[in-house]
Scaffold this motif. Structure first.
Motif, PDB file in Angstrom:
ATOM      1  N   UNK A   1       0.863  -1.171   0.000  1.00 59.64           N
ATOM      2  CA  UNK A   1       0.000   0.000   0.000  1.00 59.64           C
ATOM      3  C   UNK A   1       0.907   1.231   0.000  1.00 59.64           C
ATOM      4  N   UNK A   2       0.632   2.160  -0.905  1.00 64.23           N
ATOM      5  CA  UNK A   2       1.463   3.356  -1.024  1.00 64.23           C
ATOM      6  C   UNK A   2       0.629   4.622  -0.884  1.00 64.23           C
ATOM      7  N   UNK A   3       1.246   5.652  -0.335  1.00 62.64           N
ATOM      8  CA  UNK A   3       0.627   6.965  -0.369  1.00 62.64           C
ATOM      9  C   UNK A   3       0.572   7.436  -1.819  1.00 62.64           C
ATOM     10  N   UNK A   4      -0.475   8.160  -2.167  1.00 66.03           N
ATOM     11  CA  UNK A   4      -0.613   8.644  -3.546  1.00 66.03           C
ATOM     12  C   UNK A   4       0.601   9.471  -3.965  1.00 66.03           C
TER      13      UNK A   4
ATOM     14  N   UNK B   1       8.389   5.369  -5.394  1.00 65.92           N
ATOM     15  CA  UNK B   1       8.928   4.579  -4.286  1.00 65.92           C
ATOM     16  C   UNK B   1       8.490   3.128  -4.423  1.00 65.92           C
ATOM     17  N   UNK B   2       9.357   2.224  -3.978  1.00 63.78           N
ATOM     18  CA  UNK B   2       9.027   0.806  -3.971  1.00 63.78           C
ATOM     19  C   UNK B   2       9.436   0.217  -2.630  1.00 63.78           C
ATOM     20  N   UNK B   3       8.540  -0.549  -2.036  1.00 68.20           N
ATOM     21  CA  UNK B   3       8.825  -1.182  -0.748  1.00 68.20           C
ATOM     22  C   UNK B   3       9.121  -2.657  -0.978  1.00 68.20           C
ATOM     23  N   UNK B   4      10.144  -3.139  -0.266  1.00 69.33           N
ATOM     24  CA  UNK B   4      10.544  -4.542  -0.345  1.00 69.33           C
ATOM     25  C   UNK B   4      10.556  -5.107   1.071  1.00 69.33           C
TER      26      UNK B   4
END
Length: 122
Positions: A58-61, A67-70
């Motif tokens: 889930x990402x902020x708009x 950005x990418x989360x791993x």
């Protein structure tokens, strides 16, 4: 006791990239959600990105597409790859863990790291 230790913050020019890392330590059996929040001066802390143990994200708009989360469920780590950084991304970034179950099978409320500064110059 569970600790979250962040690394990777710093100063970067607009358009540049940074990667933040966070490692959880302690007598942890499992973590349901890990992620990143940030807080800019004079503003409330806000969600940046979350990842669940089932790799749902889930990402902020404001950071989608940049950005990418791993997450590594086995290692209990979470990284945030930040590209195309903007001055408005300047903030203290906090690692976050929720649904933390200890080896004793007790659960903890949300756990926060100490924060790492990200500064983007124009």
């Amino acid at each position: 006791q569970v600790q979250l230790v962040e690394s990777g913050g710093g100063l970067v020019q607009a358009g540049g990239s940074l990667r933040l890392s966070c490692a959880a330590s302690g007598s942890i059996f499992s973590i349901g959600v890990m992620g990143w929040y940030r807080q800019a001066p004079g503003k409330q802390r806000e969600l940046v990105a979350l990842i669940t143990s089932r790799t749902s994200t889930n990402y902020a708009d404001s950071v989608k597409g940049r950005f990418t989360i791993f997450g590594d469920d086995a290692k209990k780590t979470v990284d945030l790859e930040m590209n195309s950084l903007k001055p408005e991304d300047t903030a203290v970034y906090y690692c976050y863990a929720d649904q933390v179950m200890l080896t004793s099978r007790s659960t903890l409320p949300a756990v926060w790291g100490q924060g790492t500064q990200v500064t983007v110059s124009s």
